[in-house]
Design an enzyme around this catalytic site. Structure first.
Site: not given
Length: 504
Positions: A96, A171, A195
């Site tokens: 990420k 996210s 997330s």
């Protein structure tokens, strides 16, 4: 750099901003004294920084375009080859884009940070490489990780690999989308309000938010230290357990950690669920926007676990809703203080800081208009809470959080697991580019009613797929006591082996 002395006019302005009234001669007195303090700043500036050494070579890579982005899920392609042996040897992984990979650009989903290149690897990155994984690049994430939808990432929204134009969840949008699309075997995500679990649910993969502090956050850009979590996203429960084994455990640099070691989570995968006590949390099915079809898919999964030998009992947990409410002052005031006003650094805690990130991120003030609507809203709420109430509601929420935490500890004396829908909805259509602020924010926050509670309590929570509605995945969430990840994996593996979720 040279640590510059403030002028007397600057010092007078600083005093005013701190609500002090100084006479001109007093300003001169303080100006004469401050130089000794700043000499210490200069000495620190002259010393080399303390950052981990780079252990695995890598090339800078490139920013993909067109079809290579996999629906905008890839931010940057850059291969880093890990050790020749290890638990993850032969596995590919996406990182990420709020997680440091040295020498590879990181923009945390925001054009305001574009061009920043970390100088050291996050602990979790080093651990995956030590275990033999091959990193293929950085996965797109939502702007500063503050959206449960996948429409707030710069430069473009991330599409759900199962249906273009629909949200991949946020996210950790790119992380889940790349795993679901088969681009990588595994991915790392982060979770402060859901997330990891939100995109896992929307994309039909497995996402684990571990116990708060189990996985080191060293080298990751924070939102708020008391809700920051990092966890694995994979296609299977077995791979998820394997990746958590690799990244969990103290690193000696993260103050969030309390010495809990990693476990052999894979050892729990074949134990079955016979005798497990599972509470079906009524409040988790009663969210205002709960889709009846989603609720029924999750209840059907609970019945499957019951047929496999678990004792499943309906259960009311009033503190579930309260925990979600607590997130608002904790999250909004906390993110304003640490991620924004603190430039992504942390005060009043011991741990390795990314000084270069702080230097780069402080320029957000010159580009604040470019921040996402959901981030702007939370920042304004946080600032109002700070100005109008002096932080009392953040403090009171943290106090109440302790009571809620104790209530869950008592609850897990009677139950091994809690079960509920991960989200009240399946993936929604992404808003148009010219959508109103209200619609953009709604699509960013509409799904966190169940997930945010366990960022507040810190309990481990996993989303795994349990069926589809109109071809879009449904996630069920399993929650355990602190450091109860093995029990979650035990039940999740039994369920995964018993069903073909895509046919449900």
């Amino acid at each position: 750099m040279t640590v510059r002395m403030p002028s007397t006019a600057e010092l007078a302005d600083i005093a005013t901003s701190l609500h002090m009234t100084l006479l001109p001669d007093q300003v001169q007195d303080y100006h004469a004294l401050i130089g000794g303090f700043l000499a210490d700043y200069q000495m620190i500036d002259d010393l080399p920084d303390e950052v981990p050494q780079l252990r695995y070579p890598r090339a800078p890579g490139h920013r993909p375009e067109g079809e290579e982005t996999c629906g905008n899920a890839w931010y940057w392609k850059a291969m880093v080859q890990g050790a020749p042996t290890g638990k993850l040897h032969g596995r590919t992984i996406a990182i990420k884009d709020n997680i440091n990979v040295a020498g590879v650009p990181m923009m945390n989903g925001s054009a305001t940070l574009e061009g920043f290149v970390p100088s050291f690897d996050a602990t979790v990155v080093t651990r995956t490489l030590d275990a033999g994984a091959t990193i293929l690049g950085k996965a797109t994430c939502e702007q500063f990780c503050l959206s449960g939808g996948s429409h707030t990432s710069d430069p473009a929204p991330v599409h759900n690999p199962r249906r273009s134009g629909y949200s991949a969840g946020g996210s950790s949008s790119g992380s889940a989308a790349l795993v679901a699309a088969g681009e990588v075997d595994m991915a790392l995500g982060t979770d402060q309000g859901g997330s990891v679990r939100i995109p896992a649910s929307f994309c039909g993969v497995v996402g684990m938010k571990p116990t708060h502090g189990l996985v080191p956050y060293t080298g990751l850009m924070p939102i708020e230290a008391t809700v920051d979590h990092c966890g694995p996203i994979t296609r299977t429960v077995r791979d998820n357990a394997l990746l958590l084994e690799v990244i969990a455990g103290p690193d000696g640099m993260d103050a969030r950690q309390r010495g809990a070691p990693a476990e052999d989570y894979s050892a729990a995968l074949d134990r079955g669920v016979r005798g497990l006590r599972i509470g079906l949390v009524e409040e988790g099915f009663a969210l205002p926007n709960m889709m009846p079809q989603v609720a029924e898919k999750v209840r059907a999964a609970a019945r499957t676990l019951e047929r496999l030998g678990a004792a499943v009992t309906p259960l009311s947990v009033p503190d579930h809703s309260l925990a979600t409410t607590l997130w608002t002052p904790i999250g909004c005031e906390g993110l304003l203080a640490q991620m924004m006003l603190g430039n992504g650094g942390g005060h009043n805690s011991i741990g390795l800081q990314d000084v270069a990130l702080i230097d780069r991120h402080r320029s957000w003030r010159d580009q604040a208009d470019a921040l996402s609507a959901s981030l702007k809203l939370c920042m304004m709420v946080g600032e109002y809470g700070r100005r109008a109430f002096g932080g009392r509601y953040h403090a009171k929420a943290q106090n109440i959080r302790l009571r809620v935490k104790r209530s869950y500890e008592r609850l897990f004396d009677a139950y091994d697991l809690l079960l509920m829908p991960t989200l009240p909805i399946v993936a929604s259509k992404m808003p148009a580019a010219d959508a109103s602020v209200a619609e953009i924010v709604a699509r960013a926050l509409e799904m966190i009613g169940n997930t945010a509670a366990y960022d507040v309590t810190g309990n481990p929570a996993m989303s795994l797929p349990c069926g589809t509605v109109d071809g879009l995945p449904v996630g069920l969430m399993l929650v355990a006591r602190d450091h109860g990840e093995s029990i979650i994996y035990q039940a999740a593996a039994a369920y995964e082996q018993a069903v073909d979720w895509e046919a449900l």
